[in-house]
Write a protein that holds these residues in place. Sequence first.
Motif, PDB file in Angstrom:
ATOM      1  N   LEU A 107       0.835  -1.207   0.000  1.00  0.00           N
ATOM      2  CA  LEU A 107       0.000   0.000   0.000  1.00  0.00           C
ATOM      3  C   LEU A 107       0.870   1.257   0.000  1.00  0.00           C
ATOM      4  O   LEU A 107       0.530   2.256  -0.640  1.00  0.00           O
ATOM      5  CB  LEU A 107      -0.924  -0.008   1.216  1.00  0.00           C
ATOM      6  CG  LEU A 107      -2.033  -1.069   1.197  1.00  0.00           C
ATOM      7  CD1 LEU A 107      -2.770  -1.095   2.534  1.00  0.00           C
ATOM      8  CD2 LEU A 107      -3.017  -0.817   0.058  1.00  0.00           C
ATOM      9  N   THR A 149      -1.371   4.187   5.893  1.00  0.00           N
ATOM     10  CA  THR A 149      -1.693   3.020   6.714  1.00  0.00           C
ATOM     11  C   THR A 149      -1.267   3.249   8.164  1.00  0.00           C
ATOM     12  O   THR A 149      -0.418   4.090   8.456  1.00  0.00           O
ATOM     13  CB  THR A 149      -0.985   1.758   6.209  1.00  0.00           C
ATOM     14  OG1 THR A 149       0.429   1.990   6.203  1.00  0.00           O
ATOM     15  CG2 THR A 149      -1.433   1.385   4.807  1.00  0.00           C
ATOM     16  N   THR A 186      -4.353  -5.293  -2.133  1.00  0.00           N
ATOM     17  CA  THR A 186      -3.796  -3.980  -2.481  1.00  0.00           C
ATOM     18  C   THR A 186      -4.718  -3.240  -3.446  1.00  0.00           C
ATOM     19  O   THR A 186      -4.994  -2.042  -3.271  1.00  0.00           O
ATOM     20  CB  THR A 186      -2.408  -4.152  -3.112  1.00  0.00           C
ATOM     21  OG1 THR A 186      -1.559  -4.876  -2.216  1.00  0.00           O
ATOM     22  CG2 THR A 186      -1.778  -2.800  -3.402  1.00  0.00           C
ATOM     23  N   SER A 227      -6.734   0.150  -2.482  1.00  0.00           N
ATOM     24  CA  SER A 227      -6.367   1.339  -3.267  1.00  0.00           C
ATOM     25  C   SER A 227      -7.579   1.947  -3.946  1.00  0.00           C
ATOM     26  O   SER A 227      -7.689   3.172  -4.074  1.00  0.00           O
ATOM     27  CB  SER A 227      -5.304   0.971  -4.313  1.00  0.00           C
ATOM     28  OG  SER A 227      -4.122   0.505  -3.705  1.00  0.00           O
TER      29      SER A 227
END
Length: 349
Positions: A227, A234, A317, A321
């Motif tokens: 990420l 995060t 991911t 995203s």
Amino acid sequence: MVDEQQEDRDGDDGAAVTTGALARRLGVSPTTLRSWDRRYGLGPAVRADGRHRRWSRRDVAMVEDMCRLTATGVPPAEAARIARERGPAERAGGAAPPAPVRGDRAGAGLPLGDVRQESRGLARAAVRLDAPEVQSRLNALVRGHGLTVTWDEVMVPTLRAVGRKWASSGDRYVEVEHLLSWHISTTLRSVPLLVPAGPPVDAAPVLLACVPDEQHTLPLEALHAALGERGVPTRILGAAVPVEALLASVRRVGPVAVVLWSQARSTASVPLAQHLTTMEWGVKGARRSPVVLTAGPGWAGRTVPGLVRCHGLGDATSTLSALYGDLPGPSAPGDLPGPAAPGGPAADG
């Protein structure tokens, strides 16, 4: 037999080094070096006082070549032949060795199965406890092929093989698993230094946590790094996060999403995941709640309304995203050659 303590004391000679000093440099045992000398003729050309081994620069370069070749999966006998025949110019130029042979010996005794050549080289370095070689290989793989490919096709298959060997051998190989895990974790935390990252997103973060009693953190570390490549913010809480601490973190951070990792079915708590989906914050009329993603083999076979299930590092991911809109992806290095390897712990998510 040579007194190894005497060899260690003599190892500071700048022109030639003793077996003990060379073993420390290469991360192998003195017994291994003596075995290579006896079996393959990879020994020092000169022996001080007729018995003490003294390795010249040429001898050292030849043995270093042997280590590099075996780390790529070349069988020892073949690696020794190549190391003896290659000259200084070839070593300096980095001449490529022949393609490694797929065989039982190529994985240093680990049950690797049909995996990438790079997994075999990494496994051999790990079994030798050659920490510098393990780290160098991991860094080069991430730089050359990207995090997701390296995780799915090299890191995870090698970890699984070491884990199977450990489980079948009592306490043997625990040191190999610990060393390999440490260097994989180090690599994952170093990803921002190894590959270009996208511009950071100015928004609420994704919260990453292991469920209570879950100690396996490497898959979350991989997701955290993946990420980060895309600029997604995060917060990673790590292993075995207590329920109260997790709920307090959600209230304080107000995350866009919460990822719950569970390696074993016994640790996957459906009530906890469902409770997270009911949490809200913000002003009246514009209150928000997090998207809750379940990841890891502990959640397998559990389809729960309101929860998003992740299937692999790439899937997780991409899903996370997408919550931030049209983000630029990381640069796309080349894929590793060869057959596809089994997915890893994150792929089981």
